[in-house]
Design a protein around this motif. Structure first.
Motif, mmCIF file in Angstrom:
data_model
loop_
_atom_site.group_PDB
_atom_site.id
_atom_site.type_symbol
_atom_site.label_atom_id
_atom_site.label_comp_id
_atom_site.label_asym_id
_atom_site.label_seq_id
_atom_site.Cartn_x
_atom_site.Cartn_y
_atom_site.Cartn_z
ATOM 1 N N LYS A 1 0.838 -1.300 0.185
ATOM 2 C CA LYS A 1 -0.086 -0.057 -0.026
ATOM 3 C C LYS A 1 0.931 1.099 -0.007
ATOM 4 O O LYS A 1 0.252 2.309 0.079
ATOM 5 C CB LYS A 1 -0.875 -0.081 1.202
ATOM 6 C CG LYS A 1 -0.287 -0.155 2.573
ATOM 7 C CD LYS A 1 -1.388 -0.298 3.680
ATOM 8 C CE LYS A 1 -0.612 -0.537 4.905
ATOM 9 N NZ LYS A 1 -1.522 -0.746 6.021
ATOM 10 N N LYS B 1 1.814 4.009 15.476
ATOM 11 C CA LYS B 1 1.337 3.972 14.164
ATOM 12 C C LYS B 1 1.429 5.431 13.357
ATOM 13 O O LYS B 1 1.221 5.535 12.047
ATOM 14 C CB LYS B 1 -0.162 3.946 14.297
ATOM 15 C CG LYS B 1 -1.078 4.814 14.878
ATOM 16 C CD LYS B 1 -2.463 4.321 15.127
ATOM 17 C CE LYS B 1 -3.244 5.447 15.939
ATOM 18 N NZ LYS B 1 -4.750 4.891 16.033
ATOM 19 N N GLN C 1 -3.621 9.814 5.954
ATOM 20 C CA GLN C 1 -4.896 9.866 5.591
ATOM 21 C C GLN C 1 -5.911 8.600 5.279
ATOM 22 O O GLN C 1 -7.023 8.408 5.630
ATOM 23 C CB GLN C 1 -5.212 10.794 4.664
ATOM 24 C CG GLN C 1 -6.672 11.625 4.557
ATOM 25 C CD GLN C 1 -7.212 12.544 5.614
ATOM 26 O OE1 GLN C 1 -6.200 12.987 6.205
ATOM 27 N NE2 GLN C 1 -8.349 12.811 5.359
ATOM 28 N N SER C 2 -5.098 7.934 4.486
ATOM 29 C CA SER C 2 -5.965 6.668 3.901
ATOM 30 C C SER C 2 -5.585 5.400 4.986
ATOM 31 O O SER C 2 -6.372 4.425 4.707
ATOM 32 C CB SER C 2 -5.439 6.206 2.663
ATOM 33 O OG SER C 2 -5.640 7.295 1.713
ATOM 34 N N PHE C 3 -4.441 5.372 5.582
ATOM 35 C CA PHE C 3 -4.403 3.829 6.208
ATOM 36 C C PHE C 3 -4.148 4.091 7.599
ATOM 37 O O PHE C 3 -4.107 3.334 8.393
ATOM 38 C CB PHE C 3 -2.998 3.208 5.626
ATOM 39 C CG PHE C 3 -3.148 3.298 4.148
ATOM 40 C CD1 PHE C 3 -4.096 2.482 3.524
ATOM 41 C CD2 PHE C 3 -2.180 3.793 3.094
ATOM 42 C CE1 PHE C 3 -4.240 2.492 2.376
ATOM 43 C CE2 PHE C 3 -2.170 3.594 1.906
ATOM 44 C CZ PHE C 3 -3.179 2.744 1.565
ATOM 45 N N VAL C 4 -3.966 5.319 8.213
ATOM 46 C CA VAL C 4 -3.694 5.601 9.663
ATOM 47 C C VAL C 4 -4.718 6.168 10.435
ATOM 48 O O VAL C 4 -5.505 5.658 11.148
ATOM 49 C CB VAL C 4 -2.141 5.953 9.717
ATOM 50 C CG1 VAL C 4 -1.972 6.318 11.475
ATOM 51 C CG2 VAL C 4 -0.948 5.326 9.168
ATOM 52 N N LYS C 5 -4.894 7.602 10.024
ATOM 53 C CA LYS C 5 -6.034 8.215 10.734
ATOM 54 C C LYS C 5 -6.491 9.376 9.764
ATOM 55 O O LYS C 5 -5.553 10.159 9.129
ATOM 56 C CB LYS C 5 -5.447 8.773 11.937
ATOM 57 C CG LYS C 5 -6.299 9.953 12.623
ATOM 58 C CD LYS C 5 -7.015 9.003 13.532
ATOM 59 C CE LYS C 5 -8.153 10.079 14.516
ATOM 60 N NZ LYS C 5 -9.048 9.477 15.119
ATOM 61 N N ASP C 6 -7.672 9.364 9.545
ATOM 62 C CA ASP C 6 -8.478 10.358 8.780
ATOM 63 C C ASP C 6 -8.507 11.646 9.629
ATOM 64 O O ASP C 6 -9.299 11.744 10.642
ATOM 65 C CB ASP C 6 -9.699 9.914 8.197
ATOM 66 C CG ASP C 6 -10.561 11.003 7.471
ATOM 67 O OD1 ASP C 6 -9.922 12.217 7.259
ATOM 68 O OD2 ASP C 6 -11.283 10.872 6.601
ATOM 69 N N LYS D 1 -14.744 6.248 9.135
ATOM 70 C CA LYS D 1 -13.322 7.000 8.845
ATOM 71 C C LYS D 1 -12.097 6.086 9.104
ATOM 72 O O LYS D 1 -12.289 5.518 10.252
ATOM 73 C CB LYS D 1 -13.203 8.514 9.256
ATOM 74 C CG LYS D 1 -14.286 9.360 8.588
ATOM 75 C CD LYS D 1 -14.060 10.786 9.265
ATOM 76 C CE LYS D 1 -14.908 11.869 8.535
ATOM 77 N NZ LYS D 1 -14.603 13.263 9.090
ATOM 78 N N VAL D 2 -11.147 6.287 8.527
ATOM 79 C CA VAL D 2 -9.758 5.800 8.884
ATOM 80 C C VAL D 2 -9.549 5.909 10.121
ATOM 81 O O VAL D 2 -9.307 7.370 10.632
ATOM 82 C CB VAL D 2 -8.795 6.097 7.814
ATOM 83 C CG1 VAL D 2 -7.525 5.461 8.273
ATOM 84 C CG2 VAL D 2 -9.037 5.544 6.319
ATOM 85 N N GLY D 3 -9.376 5.101 11.184
ATOM 86 C CA GLY D 3 -8.773 5.316 12.389
ATOM 87 C C GLY D 3 -9.843 5.821 13.271
ATOM 88 O O GLY D 3 -9.355 6.338 14.565
ATOM 89 N N ALA D 4 -11.164 5.923 13.074
ATOM 90 C CA ALA D 4 -12.131 6.691 13.830
ATOM 91 C C ALA D 4 -12.536 5.713 15.025
ATOM 92 O O ALA D 4 -12.368 4.805 14.926
ATOM 93 C CB ALA D 4 -13.323 6.857 12.950
ATOM 94 N N TYR E 1 -7.167 -0.358 7.045
ATOM 95 C CA TYR E 1 -7.106 0.461 8.270
ATOM 96 C C TYR E 1 -7.999 -0.066 9.211
ATOM 97 O O TYR E 1 -8.895 -1.170 9.038
ATOM 98 C CB TYR E 1 -7.735 1.873 7.456
ATOM 99 C CG TYR E 1 -9.281 2.063 7.218
ATOM 100 C CD1 TYR E 1 -9.686 1.705 5.927
ATOM 101 C CD2 TYR E 1 -10.252 2.058 8.494
ATOM 102 C CE1 TYR E 1 -10.997 1.793 5.653
ATOM 103 C CE2 TYR E 1 -11.694 2.369 7.819
ATOM 104 C CZ TYR E 1 -11.955 2.036 6.694
ATOM 105 O OH TYR E 1 -13.308 2.247 6.299
#
Lengths: 328, 109
Positions: free
Chosen positions: A50, A182, A236-241, B22-25, B104
């Motif tokens: 990814k 992370k 933004q896509s894999f850890v935390k938005d 959402k990612v990580g939410a 995610y």
């Protein structure tokens, strides 16, 4: 028919074309239809799992791709202010093997008040991406590049001899860090190491003042450099938005460290290089980037310069024609 | 080339644009579906999505699909999920044949 390789090979050896010709023809026809109808799956440029590795400014990419780049550079070097526009085109022959061609146009304003413009030497290269680990977001390549002597203008420093550079490239994302770290996962490094061998050890010129020959030795050098990247796309896509919108959600913060160490001749042991903090924006088909060039010592430059990158992903723009490997 | 870029008639690799959850939410109640919107159209036959719980067990309803009316939306239904950590895995093929993948996590408290 057997699913075991060795036995399958032996079966092939026993095939009677006359008896089985119709079956083989149907099978080949079916395979051809499949090739035309079913989309061919391939990993896009610069991906390891990814992780997306962007094209960087001065440090060569560790991956093989179909791409076209324009790089603008301006730096006040010790003996001249140099402005350079370089273009580079890379083309995959097979998915993991590519070739490249590069050329640059330079304008130099020398400290004595004179100036010169002209093309640098033509650069040719080949690169083989021999290992890609999706799980560890890692990729490794070997290649060789050559600066072809005598193809550029001597007034802008293009040498009359060639320089051959066998090169090792690597890229590694930190996505396999534990959950507790992370927010470090968007980090990645890429790097390159390459000895540069001149095809002529020295240049001999006749000095009319002294009546003797002047001998200028052409040093072997070592190019080594790396980049440190923090991908907001990855975050933004894999850890935390974290709510980043356009254009920040597609940005990658990059700092380059392109260096060169002289290994022989009068300059032996001396290092030149710059630190290039910058940012790139990666769209679906193109990439833009801008960075500063900070010389690490007086041999490398006298003030902060600038780099600007415009890059086209040819494999995404033309995936079914000039953007795919010649032998996919 | 630039007309091609501006008109968006070419199709590049697909990358996630946003998702729900959402990612990580951290969310307070189980969602009905997990949905990821991509920046390009997907090939339905070669695009997958799965949801695992903290033990690595698949907990979605195994009906992952590309939404028929929105080819950029990958979605899967989930039952009423208890509180815990969940891991979403996706693997998609863009219309141009480029494959991308990712994962995610989200938390239901």
């Amino acid at each position: 028919m057997s699913l075991f390789k060795g036995e399958a090979m032996r079966d092939c050896g026993r095939t009677n074309w006359g008896k089985n010709g119709l079956v083989v023809t149907i099978a080949l026809g079916f395979a051809l239809v499949c090739m035309l109808v079913i989309p061919v799956s391939s990993w896009a440029h610069g991906f390891a799992g990814k992780r997306f590795f962007p094209t960087t400014f001065k440090v060569e990419d560790p991956f093989v791709s179909d791409e076209f780049s324009i790089l603008f550079s301006h730096l006040k070097e010790p003996d001249a202010k140099t402005t350079e526009i370089g273009i580079d085109y890379s083309k995959r022959i097979i998915p993991n093997l590519g070739i490249s061609i590069g050329e640059s146009y330079l304008h130099q304003d020398f400290t004595d008040g004179s100036s010169a413009s002209g093309f640098g030497n033509l650069e040719l290269g080949a690169k083989y991406q021999f290992l890609t680990s999706a799980e560890h977001e890692a990729l490794f390549s070997l290649g060789v590049s050559a600066e072809i002597g005598g193809t550029g203008a001597t007034r802008v420093g293009a040498e009359s001899f060639s320089v051959v550079s066998p090169t090792f490239y690597f890229g590694k994302g930190f996505g396999d860090l534990p959950e507790s770290l992370k927010f470090l996962r968007p980090f990645a490094i890429t790097g390159v190491i390459a000895p540069n061998f001149p095809t002529r050890n020295s240049n001999v010129t006749f000095n009319e003042d002294t009546g003797e020959n002047d001998i200028e030795r052409n040093p072997t050098t070592l190019t080594w450099g790396f980049t440190l990247q923090y991908s907001l796309m990855y975050l933004q896509s894999f850890v935390k938005d974290i709510g980043l919108g356009t254009p920040f959600s597609r940005m990658i913060i990059v700092t380059e460290f392109p260096m060169e160490t002289c290994l022989s001749a009068d300059c032996k042991g001396k290092i030149t290089g710059t630190v290039n903090p910058g940012i790139v924006w990666c769209g679906k088909y193109m990439e833009f980037g801008i960075a500063a060039q900070i010389p690490i010592n007086e041999r490398s430059g006298k003030s902060v310069g600038i780099l600007a990158l415009f890059h086209l992903f040819i494999d995404d723009l033309f995936p079914k024609s000039i953007g795919k490997p010649i032998f996919p | 080339m630039f007309l091609c870029i501006l008109s968006n008639t070419c199709m590049g690799h697909a990358f996630p644009d946003h998702s729900d959850p959402k990612v990580g939410a951290t969310i307070s109640a189980s969602p009905e579906r997990v949905r990821i919107w991509f920046d390009g159209a997907l090939e339905p036959a070669f695009s997958t999505i799965m949801v695992h719980n903290a033990e690595g067990k698949m907990v979605d309803k195994r009906d992952g699909r590309v939404n028929p009316s929105d080819p950029t939306l990958l979605e899967v239904s989930v039952p009423q999920l208890p509180a815990g950590n969940y891991h979403v895995f996706w693997n998609v093929l863009a219309r141009d044949g480029h494959r991308t993948m990712g994962d995610y996590t989200f938390v239901i408290k």
